[in-house]
Write a protein that holds these residues in place. Structure first.
Motif, PDB file in Angstrom:
ATOM      1  N   GLN A  31       0.861  -1.183   0.000  1.00 57.09           N
ATOM      2  CA  GLN A  31       0.000   0.000   0.000  1.00 57.09           C
ATOM      3  C   GLN A  31       0.894   1.229   0.000  1.00 57.09           C
ATOM      4  O   GLN A  31       2.110   1.122  -0.064  1.00 57.09           O
ATOM      5  N   SER A  32       0.254   2.397   0.099  1.00 54.42           N
ATOM      6  CA  SER A  32       1.025   3.633   0.240  1.00 54.42           C
ATOM      7  C   SER A  32       0.811   4.188   1.638  1.00 54.42           C
ATOM      8  O   SER A  32      -0.111   3.796   2.351  1.00 54.42           O
ATOM      9  N   LEU A  33       1.673   5.125   1.984  1.00 56.05           N
ATOM     10  CA  LEU A  33       1.665   5.681   3.326  1.00 56.05           C
ATOM     11  C   LEU A  33       2.116   7.132   3.266  1.00 56.05           C
ATOM     12  O   LEU A  33       3.042   7.471   2.531  1.00 56.05           O
ATOM     13  N   ALA A  34       1.445   7.996   4.009  1.00 54.39           N
ATOM     14  CA  ALA A  34       1.884   9.381   4.194  1.00 54.39           C
ATOM     15  C   ALA A  34       2.175   9.559   5.677  1.00 54.39           C
ATOM     16  O   ALA A  34       1.416   9.093   6.528  1.00 54.39           O
ATOM     17  N   ILE A  35       3.281  10.226   5.967  1.00 58.06           N
ATOM     18  CA  ILE A  35       3.717  10.410   7.354  1.00 58.06           C
ATOM     19  C   ILE A  35       3.761  11.902   7.663  1.00 58.06           C
ATOM     20  O   ILE A  35       4.313  12.682   6.892  1.00 58.06           O
ATOM     21  N   ALA A  36       3.185  12.288   8.797  1.00 59.26           N
ATOM     22  CA  ALA A  36       3.230  13.682   9.242  1.00 59.26           C
ATOM     23  C   ALA A  36       3.453  13.688  10.750  1.00 59.26           C
ATOM     24  O   ALA A  36       2.647  13.156  11.495  1.00 59.26           O
ATOM     25  N   GLY A  37       4.552  14.280  11.167  1.00 60.80           N
ATOM     26  CA  GLY A  37       4.853  14.383  12.585  1.00 60.80           C
ATOM     27  C   GLY A  37       4.971  15.844  12.984  1.00 60.80           C
ATOM     28  O   GLY A  37       5.607  16.625  12.284  1.00 60.80           O
ATOM     29  N   VAL A  38       4.350  16.208  14.091  1.00 59.53           N
ATOM     30  CA  VAL A  38       4.319  17.599  14.531  1.00 59.53           C
ATOM     31  C   VAL A  38       5.199  17.768  15.770  1.00 59.53           C
ATOM     32  O   VAL A  38       5.089  16.988  16.714  1.00 59.53           O
ATOM     33  N   TYR A  69       8.061  13.173   1.972  1.00 58.76           N
ATOM     34  CA  TYR A  69       8.865  11.971   1.792  1.00 58.76           C
ATOM     35  C   TYR A  69       8.580  11.421   0.399  1.00 58.76           C
ATOM     36  O   TYR A  69       7.486  11.606  -0.138  1.00 58.76           O
ATOM     37  N   SER A  70       9.546  10.702  -0.190  1.00 60.57           N
ATOM     38  CA  SER A  70       9.290  10.048  -1.469  1.00 60.57           C
ATOM     39  C   SER A  70      10.024   8.724  -1.508  1.00 60.57           C
ATOM     40  O   SER A  70      10.977   8.502  -0.758  1.00 60.57           O
ATOM     41  N   GLY A  71       9.574   7.827  -2.373  1.00 62.18           N
ATOM     42  CA  GLY A  71      10.179   6.507  -2.490  1.00 62.18           C
ATOM     43  C   GLY A  71       9.337   5.470  -1.786  1.00 62.18           C
ATOM     44  O   GLY A  71       8.116   5.462  -1.898  1.00 62.18           O
ATOM     45  N   ALA A  72      10.000   4.608  -1.023  1.00 61.06           N
ATOM     46  CA  ALA A  72       9.300   3.528  -0.320  1.00 61.06           C
ATOM     47  C   ALA A  72      10.010   3.239   0.989  1.00 61.06           C
ATOM     48  O   ALA A  72      11.157   3.632   1.201  1.00 61.06           O
ATOM     49  N   LYS A  83       3.736   8.449  -0.277  1.00 56.99           N
ATOM     50  CA  LYS A  83       3.091   9.422  -1.164  1.00 56.99           C
ATOM     51  C   LYS A  83       1.964  10.148  -0.437  1.00 56.99           C
ATOM     52  O   LYS A  83       1.518   9.726   0.627  1.00 56.99           O
ATOM     53  N   ASP A  84       1.493  11.246  -1.041  1.00 61.90           N
ATOM     54  CA  ASP A  84       0.407  12.042  -0.481  1.00 61.90           C
ATOM     55  C   ASP A  84      -0.846  11.190  -0.329  1.00 61.90           C
ATOM     56  O   ASP A  84      -1.040  10.222  -1.068  1.00 61.90           O
ATOM     57  N   GLN A  85      -1.719  11.589   0.610  1.00 62.04           N
ATOM     58  CA  GLN A  85      -2.949  10.844   0.848  1.00 62.04           C
ATOM     59  C   GLN A  85      -4.141  11.784   0.923  1.00 62.04           C
ATOM     60  O   GLN A  85      -4.014  12.935   1.361  1.00 62.04           O
ATOM     61  N   ASP A  86      -5.292  11.278   0.506  1.00 62.63           N
ATOM     62  CA  ASP A  86      -6.565  11.988   0.600  1.00 62.63           C
ATOM     63  C   ASP A  86      -7.542  11.119   1.366  1.00 62.63           C
ATOM     64  O   ASP A  86      -7.487   9.890   1.272  1.00 62.63           O
ATOM     65  N   THR A  87      -8.444  11.763   2.084  1.00 61.84           N
ATOM     66  CA  THR A  87      -9.463  11.014   2.800  1.00 61.84           C
ATOM     67  C   THR A  87     -10.732  11.845   2.921  1.00 61.84           C
ATOM     68  O   THR A  87     -10.685  13.073   2.934  1.00 61.84           O
ATOM     69  N   VAL A  88     -11.850  11.163   3.001  1.00 65.08           N
ATOM     70  CA  VAL A  88     -13.137  11.802   3.268  1.00 65.08           C
ATOM     71  C   VAL A  88     -13.695  11.137   4.519  1.00 65.08           C
ATOM     72  O   VAL A  88     -13.672   9.911   4.643  1.00 65.08           O
ATOM     73  N   SER A  89     -14.158  11.946   5.444  1.00 62.89           N
ATOM     74  CA  SER A  89     -14.741  11.406   6.667  1.00 62.89           C
ATOM     75  C   SER A  89     -16.106  12.035   6.914  1.00 62.89           C
ATOM     76  O   SER A  89     -16.379  13.149   6.477  1.00 62.89           O
ATOM     77  N   MET A  90     -16.941  11.280   7.613  1.00 66.31           N
ATOM     78  CA  MET A  90     -18.277  11.781   7.949  1.00 66.31           C
ATOM     79  C   MET A  90     -18.516  11.539   9.434  1.00 66.31           C
ATOM     80  O   MET A  90     -18.222  10.461   9.956  1.00 66.31           O
ATOM     81  N   LEU A  91     -19.037  12.554  10.087  1.00 65.13           N
ATOM     82  CA  LEU A  91     -19.347  12.477  11.510  1.00 65.13           C
ATOM     83  C   LEU A  91     -20.827  12.770  11.690  1.00 65.13           C
ATOM     84  O   LEU A  91     -21.312  13.826  11.260  1.00 65.13           O
ATOM     85  N   LEU A  92     -21.545  11.844  12.288  1.00 57.21           N
ATOM     86  CA  LEU A  92     -22.948  12.055  12.652  1.00 57.21           C
ATOM     87  C   LEU A  92     -22.980  12.294  14.157  1.00 57.21           C
ATOM     88  O   LEU A  92     -22.370  11.525  14.923  1.00 57.21           O
ATOM     89  N   ARG A  93     -23.699  13.324  14.571  1.00 57.29           N
ATOM     90  CA  ARG A  93     -23.647  13.712  15.981  1.00 57.29           C
ATOM     91  C   ARG A  93     -25.021  14.079  16.500  1.00 57.29           C
ATOM     92  O   ARG A  93     -25.808  14.744  15.824  1.00 57.29           O
ATOM     93  N   ALA A  94     -25.298  13.675  17.738  1.00 53.77           N
ATOM     94  CA  ALA A  94     -26.479  14.120  18.479  1.00 53.77           C
ATOM     95  C   ALA A  94     -25.939  14.787  19.746  1.00 53.77           C
ATOM     96  O   ALA A  94     -25.145  14.189  20.474  1.00 53.77           O
ATOM     97  N   GLN A  95     -26.333  16.048  19.985  1.00 56.63           N
ATOM     98  CA  GLN A  95     -25.814  16.794  21.132  1.00 56.63           C
ATOM     99  C   GLN A  95     -26.959  17.364  21.934  1.00 56.63           C
ATOM    100  O   GLN A  95     -27.838  18.035  21.417  1.00 56.63           O
ATOM    101  N   ARG A  96     -26.924  17.100  23.219  1.00 57.27           N
ATOM    102  CA  ARG A  96     -27.921  17.612  24.163  1.00 57.27           C
ATOM    103  C   ARG A  96     -27.205  18.483  25.174  1.00 57.27           C
ATOM    104  O   ARG A  96     -26.229  18.041  25.791  1.00 57.27           O
TER     105      ARG A  96
END
Length: 158
Positions: free
Chosen positions: A12-19, A121-124, A143-156
């Motif tokens: 697979q591919s992997l993107a790494i980000a460390g802060v 980063y580049s390569g493997a 390599k770079d990565q893209d993602t889509v996420s969805m959050l459903l929430r009920a808040q009282r």
């Protein structure tokens, strides 16, 4: 972040980000990490019960020459031959959220966010098995990565 790959022999591919705020090694001074970013959003109230908001964000992190050298000197396992080590990255996000408040202090919402991680980063890299996320020991393309996420929430609120 993991994703698909087009690299022959890679699992697979992997993107790494460390802060970090600073980076230092034994006998070295601290090397500052430079960051900047912005966020913004707009909310439209359709009526007293419904509203929709659009939002976005962008941020950049740069380790600098000394910081990059210190990070790259301690990467294990090592990237494969021909790979480059650069821990800098950018991240961008855009999203939309719709909220419904049928009665005071009760809100239901659906939030969809698209994120793009632009890592440098580049390569493997050959990684050991990672049981926490069910990833086998294998070669992973960096390599770079893209993602889509969805959050459903009920808040009282009380």
């Amino acid at each position: 972040m993991y994703g698909s790959t087009g690299l022959a022999g890679a699992y697979q591919s992997l993107a790494i980000a460390g802060v970090a705020d600073t980076v230092f090694g034994l006998g070295t001074a601290q090397s500052s990490v430079k960051t900047w970013g912005f966020r913004g959003g707009y909310t439209h109230n359709w009526d007293p019960y419904w509203n929709t908001a659009i939002y976005g964000a962008y941020a950049q992190l740069k380790y600098g020459t000394t910081g990059s050298a210190l990070v790259c000197a301690n990467i294990t396992p090592l990237p494969t031959a021909g790979s480059t080590c650069n821990p800098d990255f950018n991240i961008a996000q855009i999203g939309v959220i719709t909220r419904w408040t049928p009665v005071k202090n009760l809100t239901f919402s659906a939030d969809v966010t698209y994120s793009h991680l632009d890592q440098k980063y580049s390569g493997a890299i050959v990684l050991p098995a990672v049981a926490a996320v069910a990833k086998p020991a294998a070669v992973y393309e960096l390599k770079d990565q893209d993602t889509v996420s969805m959050l459903l929430r009920a808040q009282r609120n009380w």
